[in-house]
Design a protein around this motif. Sequence first.
Motif, PDB file in Angstrom:
ATOM      1  N   PRO A 224       0.941  -1.254   0.069  1.00  0.00           N
ATOM      2  CA  PRO A 224       0.192   0.118   0.021  1.00  0.00           C
ATOM      3  C   PRO A 224       0.760   1.153   0.020  1.00  0.00           C
ATOM      4  O   PRO A 224       1.951   1.247   0.718  1.00  0.00           O
ATOM      5  N   ALA A 225       0.486   2.217  -0.871  1.00  0.00           N
ATOM      6  CA  ALA A 225       1.208   3.467  -0.923  1.00  0.00           C
ATOM      7  C   ALA A 225       1.410   4.192   0.368  1.00  0.00           C
ATOM      8  O   ALA A 225       0.438   4.306   1.273  1.00  0.00           O
ATOM      9  N   ASN A 226       2.612   4.598   0.850  1.00  0.00           N
ATOM     10  CA  ASN A 226       2.743   5.217   2.159  1.00  0.00           C
ATOM     11  C   ASN A 226       3.840   6.139   2.150  1.00  0.00           C
ATOM     12  O   ASN A 226       5.166   5.966   1.909  1.00  0.00           O
ATOM     13  N   HIS A 227       3.495   7.425   2.037  1.00  0.00           N
ATOM     14  CA  HIS A 227       4.483   8.743   1.529  1.00  0.00           C
ATOM     15  C   HIS A 227       5.221   8.771   2.826  1.00  0.00           C
ATOM     16  O   HIS A 227       6.827   9.066   2.406  1.00  0.00           O
ATOM     17  N   GLU A 228       5.048   8.555   4.032  1.00  0.00           N
ATOM     18  CA  GLU A 228       5.796   8.776   5.127  1.00  0.00           C
ATOM     19  C   GLU A 228       6.877   7.635   5.067  1.00  0.00           C
ATOM     20  O   GLU A 228       8.172   8.010   5.177  1.00  0.00           O
ATOM     21  N   LYS A 229       6.526   6.425   4.886  1.00  0.00           N
ATOM     22  CA  LYS A 229       7.608   5.449   4.707  1.00  0.00           C
ATOM     23  C   LYS A 229       8.369   5.554   3.534  1.00  0.00           C
ATOM     24  O   LYS A 229       9.753   5.183   3.564  1.00  0.00           O
ATOM     25  N   ALA A 230       7.726   6.044   2.273  1.00  0.00           N
ATOM     26  CA  ALA A 230       8.650   6.198   1.182  1.00  0.00           C
ATOM     27  C   ALA A 230       9.705   7.230   1.507  1.00  0.00           C
ATOM     28  O   ALA A 230      10.971   7.006   1.216  1.00  0.00           O
ATOM     29  N   CYS A 231       9.337   8.484   1.948  1.00  0.00           N
ATOM     30  CA  CYS A 231      10.299   9.236   2.423  1.00  0.00           C
ATOM     31  C   CYS A 231      11.436   8.785   3.406  1.00  0.00           C
ATOM     32  O   CYS A 231      12.583   9.299   3.093  1.00  0.00           O
ATOM     33  N   TYR A 232      10.817   8.059   4.299  1.00  0.00           N
ATOM     34  CA  TYR A 232      12.019   7.488   5.207  1.00  0.00           C
ATOM     35  C   TYR A 232      13.092   6.783   4.606  1.00  0.00           C
ATOM     36  O   TYR A 232      14.356   6.896   4.732  1.00  0.00           O
ATOM     37  N   TRP A 233      12.825   5.653   3.622  1.00  0.00           N
ATOM     38  CA  TRP A 233      13.798   5.055   3.102  1.00  0.00           C
ATOM     39  C   TRP A 233      14.549   5.902   1.994  1.00  0.00           C
ATOM     40  O   TRP A 233      15.872   5.689   1.974  1.00  0.00           O
ATOM     41  N   LEU A 234      14.058   6.644   1.237  1.00  0.00           N
ATOM     42  CA  LEU A 234      14.931   7.494   0.250  1.00  0.00           C
ATOM     43  C   LEU A 234      15.568   8.564   0.975  1.00  0.00           C
ATOM     44  O   LEU A 234      16.790   8.789   0.478  1.00  0.00           O
ATOM     45  N   GLU A 235      15.111   9.075   2.201  1.00  0.00           N
ATOM     46  CA  GLU A 235      15.897   9.921   2.864  1.00  0.00           C
ATOM     47  C   GLU A 235      17.176   9.142   3.810  1.00  0.00           C
ATOM     48  O   GLU A 235      18.333   9.804   3.841  1.00  0.00           O
ATOM     49  N   ARG A 236      16.747   7.998   4.019  1.00  0.00           N
ATOM     50  CA  ARG A 236      17.836   7.040   4.481  1.00  0.00           C
ATOM     51  C   ARG A 236      18.852   6.758   3.515  1.00  0.00           C
ATOM     52  O   ARG A 236      20.439   7.182   4.116  1.00  0.00           O
ATOM     53  N   ALA A 237      18.747   6.590   2.181  1.00  0.00           N
ATOM     54  CA  ALA A 237      19.780   6.585   1.344  1.00  0.00           C
ATOM     55  C   ALA A 237      20.515   7.671   1.019  1.00  0.00           C
ATOM     56  O   ALA A 237      21.786   7.931   0.861  1.00  0.00           O
ATOM     57  N   SER A 238      19.711   8.760   0.960  1.00  0.00           N
ATOM     58  CA  SER A 238      20.230  10.233   0.765  1.00  0.00           C
ATOM     59  C   SER A 238      21.179  10.506   1.910  1.00  0.00           C
ATOM     60  O   SER A 238      22.052  11.046   1.629  1.00  0.00           O
ATOM     61  N   GLU A 239      21.031  10.417   3.077  1.00  0.00           N
ATOM     62  CA  GLU A 239      21.731  10.663   4.122  1.00  0.00           C
ATOM     63  C   GLU A 239      23.153  10.272   3.792  1.00  0.00           C
ATOM     64  O   GLU A 239      24.315  10.677   4.374  1.00  0.00           O
ATOM     65  N   LYS A 240      23.401   8.767   3.189  1.00  0.00           N
ATOM     66  CA  LYS A 240      24.568   8.379   2.891  1.00  0.00           C
ATOM     67  C   LYS A 240      25.325   8.808   1.420  1.00  0.00           C
ATOM     68  O   LYS A 240      26.261   8.042   1.065  1.00  0.00           O
ATOM     69  N   GLY A 241      24.547   9.793   1.011  1.00  0.00           N
ATOM     70  CA  GLY A 241      25.145  10.519  -0.164  1.00  0.00           C
ATOM     71  C   GLY A 241      24.849   9.805  -1.626  1.00  0.00           C
ATOM     72  O   GLY A 241      25.282  10.025  -2.700  1.00  0.00           O
ATOM     73  N   HIS A 242      23.625   9.016  -1.575  1.00  0.00           N
ATOM     74  CA  HIS A 242      23.032   8.566  -2.627  1.00  0.00           C
ATOM     75  C   HIS A 242      22.162   9.597  -3.619  1.00  0.00           C
ATOM     76  O   HIS A 242      21.173   9.868  -3.295  1.00  0.00           O
ATOM     77  N   ALA A 243      22.995   9.884  -4.636  1.00  0.00           N
ATOM     78  CA  ALA A 243      22.430  11.183  -5.316  1.00  0.00           C
ATOM     79  C   ALA A 243      21.181  11.008  -5.837  1.00  0.00           C
ATOM     80  O   ALA A 243      20.159  11.930  -6.033  1.00  0.00           O
ATOM     81  N   GLU A 244      20.850   9.705  -6.516  1.00  0.00           N
ATOM     82  CA  GLU A 244      19.491   9.547  -7.449  1.00  0.00           C
ATOM     83  C   GLU A 244      18.349   9.309  -6.176  1.00  0.00           C
ATOM     84  O   GLU A 244      17.350   9.887  -6.640  1.00  0.00           O
ATOM     85  N   SER A 245      18.609   8.900  -5.127  1.00  0.00           N
ATOM     86  CA  SER A 245      17.849   8.753  -3.797  1.00  0.00           C
ATOM     87  C   SER A 245      17.328  10.312  -3.505  1.00  0.00           C
ATOM     88  O   SER A 245      16.220  10.481  -3.270  1.00  0.00           O
ATOM     89  N   MET A 246      18.428  11.221  -3.514  1.00  0.00           N
ATOM     90  CA  MET A 246      17.972  12.382  -3.093  1.00  0.00           C
ATOM     91  C   MET A 246      17.027  13.124  -4.252  1.00  0.00           C
ATOM     92  O   MET A 246      16.237  13.700  -3.835  1.00  0.00           O
ATOM     93  N   TYR A 247      17.221  12.593  -5.251  1.00  0.00           N
ATOM     94  CA  TYR A 247      16.385  13.281  -6.509  1.00  0.00           C
ATOM     95  C   TYR A 247      15.122  12.998  -6.096  1.00  0.00           C
ATOM     96  O   TYR A 247      13.968  13.674  -6.142  1.00  0.00           O
ATOM     97  N   HIS A 248      14.950  11.508  -5.936  1.00  0.00           N
ATOM     98  CA  HIS A 248      13.512  11.079  -5.653  1.00  0.00           C
ATOM     99  C   HIS A 248      12.987  11.381  -4.618  1.00  0.00           C
ATOM    100  O   HIS A 248      11.519  11.487  -4.315  1.00  0.00           O
ATOM    101  N   ALA A 249      13.775  11.781  -3.456  1.00  0.00           N
ATOM    102  CA  ALA A 249      13.256  12.205  -2.297  1.00  0.00           C
ATOM    103  C   ALA A 249      12.561  13.687  -2.389  1.00  0.00           C
ATOM    104  O   ALA A 249      11.669  14.025  -1.920  1.00  0.00           O
TER     105      ALA A 249
END
Length: 400
Positions: A224-249
């Motif tokens: 099921p779509a879940n904006h909060e959990k989506a942002c959690y995982w995208l921003e988790r990867a973004s914190e570690k410098g994953h540029a594409e994840s930052m874009y999707h976040a």
Amino acid sequence: MNIIGMAIGALGLSFILIFVWMISLSVRRKRLEEEKREREESYRRALERTREEERKERLFQAESGHIPTILYLAKEAERKNLREALFWYEKAAQFDNINGMHGVVRICNRMRDDMILREKSRFWQLYIDALDGDLQAKYETGRAFISGHGIEVNVVKGLGMVQEAAERKHIEAIIFMGDWCVSKDNITPSPGDSTYWYSKAAKRNSLEGMMKLGLNYLKGVGVPANHEKACYWLERASEKGHAESMYHAAEAWIDRGANGNSIAYIWLYLSAHFGFEPARTLRDKVGSNMGVNSVVGLQALARPLQKKIATGKVNKHSIIRALNKLYKRKIPVPMKGEVLDDSEIAENASETLLEELEAIDEFDELELALPQGIEQSEEPKAQEQPKKPDFTNTTMDKHS
């Protein structure tokens, strides 16, 4: 005279008899030689028939998959016909015979000018390494079976090898299985299994796995779509410098609420800095709809984050917590020792997959414990860093 005449007659008769005898011997000798030749020819023909029958029997056995016979034919052919030898060695290799695989590699390396044979040699060497326990080789061999690189396409066998590597926690294999579950080439797609595999990669600290899990949550793929959990995982990867994840976040926040574009701009600014080119265009587009002062303020906020990310000094969840506090967001952040609730992932995965992984899938809890231990060991280092700047009174906050 009569005596002399009789003597001469007797002598002549003797010569005649001797001549007849010699002719008789010659005829007999020729007859014996002819009989000998006939016997030899018969023996030769019988031997050829026997050899032909043996050859046909060997071919039948080889075609039926009798490995020793296949290897015998390959070894015999290697002395006079490399192409024929390659045919038989490859047939043995296709039955997972290690000697056949080595034979294919050896023959192909003797004909290095052939590009197709070089690819074939590379494939079988990978297969040999895979049988020796190399997980990367097992993963690449499976991919080759699926795509047909160096070998005839065998999707079932290829997927089996990739899944074996995935079950032994090979990250690339885990992510590939997630991709395959929603691939257009998969005649039986399973979005729920896709999310399940991505969650396994994410829990093993794979940044790509975190990003793809976040995107599935964002788009409602297999869960099921879940904006909060989506942002959690995208921003988790973004914190570690994953540029594409930052874009999707950033994409997840555009035009979402009063502060959505501000959050999106921060992530786009960072994504562009770390080299993801599409972020530049979208950053400028989002920035064009904001005031200059707001853009300047957001850039001032992003620069310290940029430096911390670049040096790898971002603690787990620190940016997520900061943005939650600054923009009054409700992105879930698990407490120390806890994990993000993702029970819906298993609920949407197929029973077949869950049963297949039941025996080896003890890494749900263990995978989460390991990263936490790493993050805890980094906490003392974080305390030695300069105090975080206070952004509560920046121009951005006045205009956001």
